[in-house]
Design a protein around this motif. Structure first.
Motif, mmCIF file in Angstrom:
data_model
loop_
_atom_site.group_PDB
_atom_site.id
_atom_site.type_symbol
_atom_site.label_atom_id
_atom_site.label_comp_id
_atom_site.label_asym_id
_atom_site.label_seq_id
_atom_site.Cartn_x
_atom_site.Cartn_y
_atom_site.Cartn_z
ATOM 1 N N VAL A 42 0.849 -1.138 0.063
ATOM 2 C CA VAL A 42 -0.021 -0.109 0.070
ATOM 3 C C VAL A 42 0.943 1.311 -0.047
ATOM 4 O O VAL A 42 2.133 1.023 0.451
ATOM 5 C CB VAL A 42 -0.899 0.094 1.148
ATOM 6 N N GLN A 43 0.307 2.225 -0.489
ATOM 7 C CA GLN A 43 1.159 3.555 -0.515
ATOM 8 C C GLN A 43 0.930 4.204 0.642
ATOM 9 O O GLN A 43 -0.121 4.053 1.496
ATOM 10 C CB GLN A 43 0.582 4.368 -1.757
ATOM 11 N N PRO A 44 2.069 4.986 0.983
ATOM 12 C CA PRO A 44 1.770 5.825 2.286
ATOM 13 C C PRO A 44 0.502 6.695 2.223
ATOM 14 O O PRO A 44 0.082 7.190 1.283
ATOM 15 C CB PRO A 44 3.145 6.968 2.230
ATOM 16 N N GLY A 45 -0.124 6.539 3.644
ATOM 17 C CA GLY A 45 -1.547 7.411 3.715
ATOM 18 C C GLY A 45 -2.636 6.392 3.576
ATOM 19 O O GLY A 45 -3.753 6.670 3.494
ATOM 20 N N GLY A 46 -2.312 5.245 2.798
ATOM 21 C CA GLY A 46 -3.262 4.269 2.611
ATOM 22 C C GLY A 46 -3.894 3.501 3.731
ATOM 23 O O GLY A 46 -3.266 3.871 4.993
ATOM 24 N N SER A 47 -4.683 2.386 3.511
ATOM 25 C CA SER A 47 -5.296 1.800 4.727
ATOM 26 C C SER A 47 -5.370 0.242 4.056
ATOM 27 O O SER A 47 -5.256 -0.063 2.858
ATOM 28 C CB SER A 47 -6.967 2.044 4.780
ATOM 29 N N LEU A 48 -5.107 -0.698 5.147
ATOM 30 C CA LEU A 48 -5.323 -2.044 5.169
ATOM 31 C C LEU A 48 -6.058 -2.503 6.268
ATOM 32 O O LEU A 48 -6.015 -2.151 7.412
ATOM 33 C CB LEU A 48 -3.656 -2.958 5.021
ATOM 34 N N ARG A 49 -6.937 -3.615 5.950
ATOM 35 C CA ARG A 49 -7.567 -4.356 7.141
ATOM 36 C C ARG A 49 -7.001 -5.767 7.207
ATOM 37 O O ARG A 49 -7.116 -6.327 6.361
ATOM 38 C CB ARG A 49 -8.964 -4.342 7.084
ATOM 39 N N LEU A 50 -6.495 -6.064 8.528
ATOM 40 C CA LEU A 50 -5.867 -7.457 8.594
ATOM 41 C C LEU A 50 -7.116 -8.304 9.357
ATOM 42 O O LEU A 50 -7.548 -7.747 10.399
ATOM 43 C CB LEU A 50 -4.604 -7.474 9.605
ATOM 44 N N SER A 51 -7.043 -9.445 9.143
ATOM 45 C CA SER A 51 -8.059 -10.390 9.987
ATOM 46 C C SER A 51 -7.363 -11.529 10.259
ATOM 47 O O SER A 51 -6.206 -12.093 9.728
ATOM 48 C CB SER A 51 -9.257 -10.811 8.815
ATOM 49 N N CYS A 52 -7.732 -12.174 11.380
ATOM 50 C CA CYS A 52 -7.064 -13.507 12.021
ATOM 51 C C CYS A 52 -8.246 -14.252 12.601
ATOM 52 O O CYS A 52 -8.744 -13.839 13.443
ATOM 53 C CB CYS A 52 -6.159 -13.051 13.090
ATOM 54 N N ALA A 53 -8.273 -15.329 11.826
ATOM 55 C CA ALA A 53 -9.564 -16.432 12.478
ATOM 56 C C ALA A 53 -8.984 -17.496 13.338
ATOM 57 O O ALA A 53 -7.851 -17.938 12.866
ATOM 58 C CB ALA A 53 -10.266 -16.761 11.246
ATOM 59 N N ALA A 54 -9.350 -17.625 14.453
ATOM 60 C CA ALA A 54 -8.788 -18.680 15.361
ATOM 61 C C ALA A 54 -9.581 -20.001 15.254
ATOM 62 O O ALA A 54 -10.892 -19.917 15.338
ATOM 63 C CB ALA A 54 -8.325 -18.082 16.693
ATOM 64 N N SER A 55 -9.341 -21.024 15.449
ATOM 65 C CA SER A 55 -10.199 -22.515 15.265
ATOM 66 C C SER A 55 -9.295 -23.503 16.157
ATOM 67 O O SER A 55 -8.215 -23.414 16.434
ATOM 68 C CB SER A 55 -10.154 -22.942 13.970
ATOM 69 N N GLY A 56 -10.223 -24.189 16.884
ATOM 70 C CA GLY A 56 -9.810 -25.460 17.676
ATOM 71 C C GLY A 56 -10.226 -25.165 19.092
ATOM 72 O O GLY A 56 -11.333 -24.442 19.135
#
Length: 118
Positions: free
Chosen positions: A12-26
């Motif tokens: 991503v370029q500076p100033g941009g956005s991202l969304r991380l996800s993390c799914a747990a199982s078990g």
């Protein structure tokens, strides 16, 4: 066996956005803490943000006001919304799940690369 699967990294370029996800199982204890850590090349892994099972949060000073951590307990999923990204945010981001005492259970995802560059 607990498994954490991360997604959402990228370039991503500076100033941009991202969304991380993390799914747990078990087999997961409901009253757990979930968080995000990151490790840049040549640096130690550092805390980015953590959210407790009740919803309280803590952030590293460097990301306060730009990143937001949230969770969906029913899905055992944690998110990290990252806005106004800076080149110094470039790192591998790791999801963490833990609970205890009396015994400490501590699990990590495989990591997802976030690169902020023009």
């Amino acid at each position: 066996q607990v498994r954490l699967v991360e997604s959402g990294g990228g370039l991503v370029q500076p100033g941009g956005s991202l969304r991380l996800s993390c799914a747990a199982s078990g087999s997961i204890f409901s009253k757990n803490n979930m968080g995000w850590y990151r490790q840049a090349p040549g640096k130690q892994r550092e805390l980015v943000a953590v959210i407790k099972w009740g919803g309280s949060t803590n952030y590293a000073d460097s990301v306060k006001g730009r990143f937001t951590i949230s969770r969906e307990n029913a899905k055992n999923t944690v998110y990290l919304q990252m806005n106004n990204l800076k080149p110094e945010d470039t790192a591998v981001y790791y999801c963490n799940l833990r609970w205890g005492p009396p015994s400490l259970f501590d699990y990590w995802g495989q990591g997802t690369q976030v690169t902020v560059s023009s």
